[in-house]
Design a protein around this motif. Sequence first.
Motif, PDB file in Angstrom:
ATOM      1  N   ARG A   1     -12.593   7.757  -0.342  1.00 57.62           N
ATOM      2  CA  ARG A   1     -12.901   6.323  -0.477  1.00 57.62           C
ATOM      3  C   ARG A   1     -12.590   5.784  -1.872  1.00 57.62           C
ATOM      4  O   ARG A   1     -12.258   4.625  -2.027  1.00 57.62           O
TER       5      ARG A   1
ATOM      6  N   SER B   1      -5.801  10.392   1.040  1.00 57.91           N
ATOM      7  CA  SER B   1      -6.117   9.324   1.996  1.00 57.91           C
ATOM      8  C   SER B   1      -7.499   9.497   2.616  1.00 57.91           C
ATOM      9  O   SER B   1      -7.967   8.628   3.337  1.00 57.91           O
TER      10      SER B   1
ATOM     11  N   ASN C   1     -10.931   9.216   9.900  1.00 56.80           N
ATOM     12  CA  ASN C   1      -9.575   9.006   9.376  1.00 56.80           C
ATOM     13  C   ASN C   1      -8.684   8.246  10.328  1.00 56.80           C
ATOM     14  O   ASN C   1      -7.777   7.536   9.925  1.00 56.80           O
TER      15      ASN C   1
ATOM     16  N   LEU D   1      -7.863   4.638   9.652  1.00 53.47           N
ATOM     17  CA  LEU D   1      -7.006   4.247   8.543  1.00 53.47           C
ATOM     18  C   LEU D   1      -5.541   4.187   8.913  1.00 53.47           C
ATOM     19  O   LEU D   1      -4.731   3.684   8.179  1.00 53.47           O
TER      20      LEU D   1
ATOM     21  N   PHE E   1       0.846  -1.199   0.000  1.00 51.87           N
ATOM     22  CA  PHE E   1       0.000   0.000   0.000  1.00 51.87           C
ATOM     23  C   PHE E   1       0.879   1.246   0.000  1.00 51.87           C
ATOM     24  O   PHE E   1       0.604   2.203  -0.723  1.00 51.87           O
TER      25      PHE E   1
ATOM     26  N   TYR F   1      -7.407   0.934  -4.560  1.00 51.06           N
ATOM     27  CA  TYR F   1      -6.279   0.180  -4.007  1.00 51.06           C
ATOM     28  C   TYR F   1      -6.735  -1.229  -3.602  1.00 51.06           C
ATOM     29  O   TYR F   1      -6.064  -2.214  -3.898  1.00 51.06           O
TER      30      TYR F   1
ATOM     31  N   LEU G   1      -9.139   4.509  -1.909  1.00 55.91           N
ATOM     32  CA  LEU G   1      -9.032   3.292  -1.104  1.00 55.91           C
ATOM     33  C   LEU G   1      -9.710   2.103  -1.786  1.00 55.91           C
ATOM     34  O   LEU G   1      -9.197   0.981  -1.734  1.00 55.91           O
ATOM     35  N   ARG G   2     -10.837   2.340  -2.458  1.00 54.92           N
ATOM     36  CA  ARG G   2     -11.507   1.256  -3.195  1.00 54.92           C
ATOM     37  C   ARG G   2     -10.636   0.755  -4.341  1.00 54.92           C
ATOM     38  O   ARG G   2     -10.517  -0.458  -4.569  1.00 54.92           O
TER      39      ARG G   2
END
Length: 107
Positions: free
Chosen positions: A55, A52, A103, A106, A12, A61, A58-59
């Motif tokens: 979403r 960051s 946050n 995360l 990541f 990734y 993040l989706r």
Amino acid sequence: MRRTSRLIPFSFVILLLGLLLLILQVPSTFGHTLGSSCQTPEKSEGRCVHFSSCRLVLRHYAMYKEHMPPVIMRFLQRARCKPKNEGYHLCCELKDVIPANANSKLK
């Protein structure tokens, strides 16, 4: 009770660094302040937030890991909304903005 560490997966970190390097190379129109209104590359109303806090990033990734398709990378580059010296901010569609108090989950 066994305590587990919450480390960010190395892949990541590598993905985010690659994304940041690509974003740095793309000129764009800036001028939004953090959290200001903006228009996404798809012409939707958005909010200029740190990558960051979106979403969508993040989706993508979660789906592709370090094999992010070039079309998605280009989309994220076009979504830039602040100059590189102010951090890596993207115009994130309102429904995808992660609230500031969420946050902490995360990290």
